[in-house]
Design a protein around this motif. Sequence first.
Motif, PDB file in Angstrom:
ATOM      1  N   ASP A   1      24.133 -28.947   4.774  1.00  0.00           N
ATOM      2  CA  ASP A   1      22.999 -28.038   4.728  1.00  0.00           C
ATOM      3  C   ASP A   1      21.891 -28.560   5.642  1.00  0.00           C
ATOM      4  OD1 ASP A   1      21.429 -25.932   3.976  1.00  0.00           O
ATOM      5  OD2 ASP A   1      20.609 -26.934   2.212  1.00  0.00           O
TER       6      ASP A   1
ATOM      7  N   ASP B   1      30.588 -21.774   8.164  1.00  0.00           N
ATOM      8  CA  ASP B   1      29.274 -21.421   7.615  1.00  0.00           C
ATOM      9  C   ASP B   1      28.497 -20.707   8.720  1.00  0.00           C
ATOM     10  OD1 ASP B   1      26.696 -21.284   6.619  1.00  0.00           O
ATOM     11  OD2 ASP B   1      26.753 -23.273   5.711  1.00  0.00           O
ATOM     12  N   GLU B   2      28.544 -19.381   8.709  1.00  0.00           N
ATOM     13  CA  GLU B   2      27.930 -18.596   9.777  1.00  0.00           C
ATOM     14  C   GLU B   2      26.408 -18.725   9.771  1.00  0.00           C
ATOM     15  OE1 GLU B   2      29.353 -14.598   9.495  1.00  0.00           O
ATOM     16  OE2 GLU B   2      31.470 -15.163   9.733  1.00  0.00           O
ATOM     17  N   TYR B   3      25.808 -18.819   8.596  1.00  0.00           N
ATOM     18  CA  TYR B   3      24.350 -18.949   8.522  1.00  0.00           C
ATOM     19  C   TYR B   3      23.898 -20.276   9.135  1.00  0.00           C
ATOM     20  CZ  TYR B   3      19.689 -19.776   6.665  1.00  0.00           C
ATOM     21  OH  TYR B   3      18.362 -20.080   6.548  1.00  0.00           O
ATOM     22  N   ARG B   4      24.602 -21.361   8.808  1.00  0.00           N
ATOM     23  CA  ARG B   4      24.222 -22.671   9.347  1.00  0.00           C
ATOM     24  C   ARG B   4      24.380 -22.680  10.868  1.00  0.00           C
ATOM     25  NH1 ARG B   4      27.455 -27.328   9.861  1.00  0.00           N
ATOM     26  NH2 ARG B   4      28.980 -26.501   8.385  1.00  0.00           N
TER      27      ARG B   4
ATOM     28  N   LEU C   1      21.505 -20.719  12.367  1.00  0.00           N
ATOM     29  CA  LEU C   1      20.243 -21.447  12.239  1.00  0.00           C
ATOM     30  C   LEU C   1      20.159 -22.574  13.261  1.00  0.00           C
ATOM     31  CD1 LEU C   1      17.595 -21.897  10.798  1.00  0.00           C
ATOM     32  CD2 LEU C   1      18.806 -23.237   9.055  1.00  0.00           C
TER      33      LEU C   1
END
Length: 276
Positions: A28, A211-214, A217
């Motif tokens: 994360d 993890d597409e969001y990571r 970002l």
Amino acid sequence: MHTMWKGSISFGLVNIPIKLHTATEDKDIKLRTLHNKCHAPIKYEKTCSVCGEEVKPEDIVKAYEYTKGKFVVLDQEDLEKLRKENEEKAVEIIDFVKIEEIDPIYFDRSYYMSPNEGGGKAYSLLRKALQESQKVGLAKIIIRSKEQMAVIRVYENTLVMETIHFPDEVRKAGDVPNVPSEDKVTKRELDTAILLIDQLTTVFEPEKYTDEYRTALLELIELKRSGKETVTAATKEPASNVTDLMAALQASIDRTKPKKAAAPRKKAASKIKKEA
């Protein structure tokens, strides 16, 4: 790979010295909180809820709140002794079961197990026995002052320990609100749903899931960094030695200045004495 625990695990009369290594990692992206005005990091200080004083680490004690506002204070020495006594015990496999009998809701953290010095043969024996029997071992272990149940199994030719929750740590599914008690669906709806599941069924290949969001970002952060859209935290101005020195010199000069008003008073006083 970092070793986070050393000890031994036993089944029957077989004792295996082992090391534990964290099998997973949290990737994360940690974001800092800044003051919008000067972009300096925000500090979070521990303060007393009653007197408001900042509390230092040496002034903190641990306690158990057995009822609202009532505590049992636990000495650090007692906690350390209790932890040490239990951690020094060998981890014993108490049962062997089929892994299919354990619902995934019980699983918590994963750790790789490697043999410590002299434990290679016993390690291989347990690994082979688990593979041949198609069973997993159930054991108890204390990690970070918490006793936990654990599953010992084989993963890619390596022994893995999976910590699992105790039964009283898993909330009852029956307490979940608004769950329909009966299936009110038509046969056509069910057949269509099953057809959709069949069409989407595939072989599990973990590498194709990301993890597409990571990822997005990180790309955004890099885009802003390369475009110079960055900020620098404001810092406190260090005290100037020159200013301090000048202030001290000026104060010294002020203290040694002659008092002009004192002289006339002395002359006036002597004149009065002569006239008398």
